[in-house]
Design a protein around this motif. Structure first.
Motif, short mmCIF file in Angstrom:
data_model
loop_
_atom_site.label_atom_id
_atom_site.label_comp_id
_atom_site.label_asym_id
_atom_site.label_seq_id
_atom_site.Cartn_x
_atom_site.Cartn_y
_atom_site.Cartn_z
N THR A 11 37.40 -20.06 76.80
CA THR A 11 36.32 -20.33 75.85
C THR A 11 36.88 -20.65 74.47
O THR A 11 36.38 -21.53 73.77
N ARG A 12 37.93 -19.93 74.07
CA ARG A 12 38.54 -20.18 72.75
C ARG A 12 39.11 -21.58 72.66
O ARG A 12 39.05 -22.22 71.60
N MET A 13 39.71 -22.08 73.74
CA MET A 13 40.22 -23.45 73.73
C MET A 13 39.09 -24.45 73.53
O MET A 13 39.23 -25.42 72.78
N LEU A 14 37.96 -24.20 74.18
CA LEU A 14 36.81 -25.07 74.02
C LEU A 14 36.28 -25.02 72.60
O LEU A 14 35.93 -26.06 72.00
N VAL A 15 36.23 -23.82 72.02
CA VAL A 15 35.77 -23.67 70.63
C VAL A 15 36.72 -24.38 69.67
O VAL A 15 36.29 -25.02 68.71
N ALA A 16 38.02 -24.27 69.91
CA ALA A 16 39.00 -24.92 69.04
C ALA A 16 38.83 -26.44 69.07
O ALA A 16 38.89 -27.10 68.01
N PHE A 17 38.59 -26.99 70.24
CA PHE A 17 38.37 -28.44 70.33
C PHE A 17 37.10 -28.85 69.59
O PHE A 17 37.08 -29.84 68.86
N GLY A 18 36.03 -28.06 69.78
CA GLY A 18 34.79 -28.36 69.06
C GLY A 18 34.95 -28.23 67.56
O GLY A 18 34.37 -29.02 66.79
N ALA A 19 35.73 -27.24 67.11
CA ALA A 19 35.96 -27.06 65.67
C ALA A 19 36.71 -28.25 65.09
O ALA A 19 36.39 -28.72 63.99
N LEU A 20 37.72 -28.73 65.81
CA LEU A 20 38.47 -29.89 65.33
C LEU A 20 37.57 -31.11 65.24
O LEU A 20 37.63 -31.87 64.25
N LEU A 21 36.71 -31.29 66.22
CA LEU A 21 35.79 -32.43 66.20
C LEU A 21 34.81 -32.33 65.03
O LEU A 21 34.58 -33.31 64.30
N CYS A 22 34.23 -31.14 64.84
CA CYS A 22 33.27 -30.94 63.74
C CYS A 22 33.95 -31.13 62.39
O CYS A 22 33.36 -31.71 61.46
N ALA A 23 35.18 -30.64 62.25
CA ALA A 23 35.89 -30.78 60.99
C ALA A 23 36.18 -32.25 60.69
O ALA A 23 36.04 -32.69 59.54
N CYS A 24 36.54 -33.00 61.71
CA CYS A 24 36.81 -34.43 61.50
C CYS A 24 35.54 -35.16 61.06
O CYS A 24 35.58 -36.00 60.15
N VAL A 25 34.41 -34.84 61.71
CA VAL A 25 33.15 -35.47 61.33
C VAL A 25 32.77 -35.08 59.91
O VAL A 25 32.34 -35.93 59.10
N PHE A 26 32.94 -33.80 59.56
CA PHE A 26 32.60 -33.34 58.22
C PHE A 26 33.46 -34.02 57.16
O PHE A 26 32.96 -34.49 56.13
N VAL A 27 34.77 -34.08 57.40
CA VAL A 27 35.67 -34.69 56.43
C VAL A 27 35.34 -36.18 56.25
O VAL A 27 35.31 -36.69 55.12
N PHE A 28 35.07 -36.85 57.35
CA PHE A 28 34.73 -38.27 57.26
C PHE A 28 33.43 -38.48 56.49
O PHE A 28 33.34 -39.34 55.59
N ALA A 29 32.40 -37.68 56.84
CA ALA A 29 31.10 -37.84 56.17
C ALA A 29 31.18 -37.44 54.70
O ALA A 29 30.66 -38.14 53.82
N ALA A 30 31.84 -36.32 54.40
CA ALA A 30 31.93 -35.86 53.02
C ALA A 30 32.78 -36.81 52.18
O ALA A 30 32.50 -37.03 51.00
N GLY A 31 33.82 -37.38 52.79
CA GLY A 31 34.66 -38.32 52.05
C GLY A 31 33.91 -39.56 51.61
O GLY A 31 34.23 -40.16 50.58
N HIS A 32 32.88 -39.95 52.39
CA HIS A 32 32.07 -41.12 52.02
C HIS A 32 30.86 -40.76 51.17
O HIS A 32 30.37 -41.59 50.40
#
Length: 267
Positions: A11-32
């Motif tokens: 479960t932790r591996m799945l959460v880590a993957f989701g966290a990386l995806l959410c962080a990438c989306v957040f950084v991209f959206a916030a950067g724009h």
């Protein structure tokens, strides 16, 4: 029934993957969406630290850790809610007159076992404490016909499950330590780079050169501020969620004592 330790790791591996995806989306959206000092403070955008290639900045690494912590808290919150729901399923007799002998526990055991498999059916949920307590105490009483042994097993199992809850929050405790540490590292690196740029400037009397150094120092200190705010939010929610999960375990133990251990009868 699933092994709680191996299930927690997957479960932790799945959460880590989701966290990386959410962080990438957040950084991209916030950067724009953001601009000026706010974007510089939260994301080090436009990139200017001169240490890591954008978007691999210390701030963005902190955001990955923060979203990882949020994912862990979400899983723990859902687990706590699921634990609470089990108390309303009337897995044991709750009236004032029913007594239980060893021969009565067979049907209860099979019913609780089916309920345990259904309660942990979502992949990210672990087996619930209530069913595990009932299954252990029932099996002990059926094999020994001893109420004292069943009660002793119940008490020792509750202690083990309390320790299990503590272990479930080890990663979160590490995250709320590592995020401020990254913030302090970012501040030290930012100050070092600002001083390095000041030393390399041809004319420190130039107002533009002074403003550039001050801007770099501002970003450096904002890194620590951001880290402390992220850690503060995670610690606050972690205490709420852990308290709810521990409360669910206490209620499950009380339920088993009232409706199983206290009803056991054998000549």
């Amino acid at each position: 029934m699933r092994n709680p330790s191996s299930h927690a790791a997957s479960t932790r591996m799945l959460v880590a993957f989701g966290a990386l995806l959410c962080a990438c989306v957040f950084v991209f959206a916030a950067g724009h969406a953001l601009s000026g000092g706010l974007a510089k403070a939260l994301l080090d955008f436009p990139p200017g630290n001169g240490l890591l290639p954008y978007p691999v900045t210390i701030q963005n690494i902190m955001w990955v850790m923060f979203f990882f912590g949020c994912g862990e808290l979400l899983v723990r919150h859902l687990q706590g809610m699921n634990e609470r729901r089990q108390l309303s399923k009337q897995l044991l007799p709750e009236d004032a007159s029913t007594m239980l002998r060893a021969k009565d526990l067979g049907a209860i055991y099979h019913r609780v076992q089916a309920s345990a498999e259904a309660a942990a059916r979502p992949y990210f949920l672990q087996p619930c404490f209530l069913q595990r307590l009932i299954l252990r105490a029932s099996a002990q009483f059926q094999s020994s016909r001893s109420i004292d042994q069943a009660n002793a097993l119940m008490n020792s199992t509750l202690e083990l499950y309390q320790h299990e809850i503590e272990l479930r929050y080890n990663m979160l405790r590490y995250l709320v330590w590592v995020i401020p540490t990254l913030g302090f590292i970012g501040t030290v690196v930012g100050i070092a780079l600002a001083l390095e740029s000041a030393a390399a400037a041809d004319d420190l009397g130039n107002p533009e050169a002074v403003k550039a150094v001050i801007a770099k120092l501002g970003v450096a200190f904002y890194t620590t501020l951001l880290a402390l705010l992220q850690s503060m939010a995670l610690v606050f929610v972690m205490h709420l969620v852990q308290g709810r999960e521990e409360g669910a375990l206490n209620d499950a133990g009380q339920y088993c004592l009232d409706n199983l251990i206290n009803r056991l009868y054998e000549k």
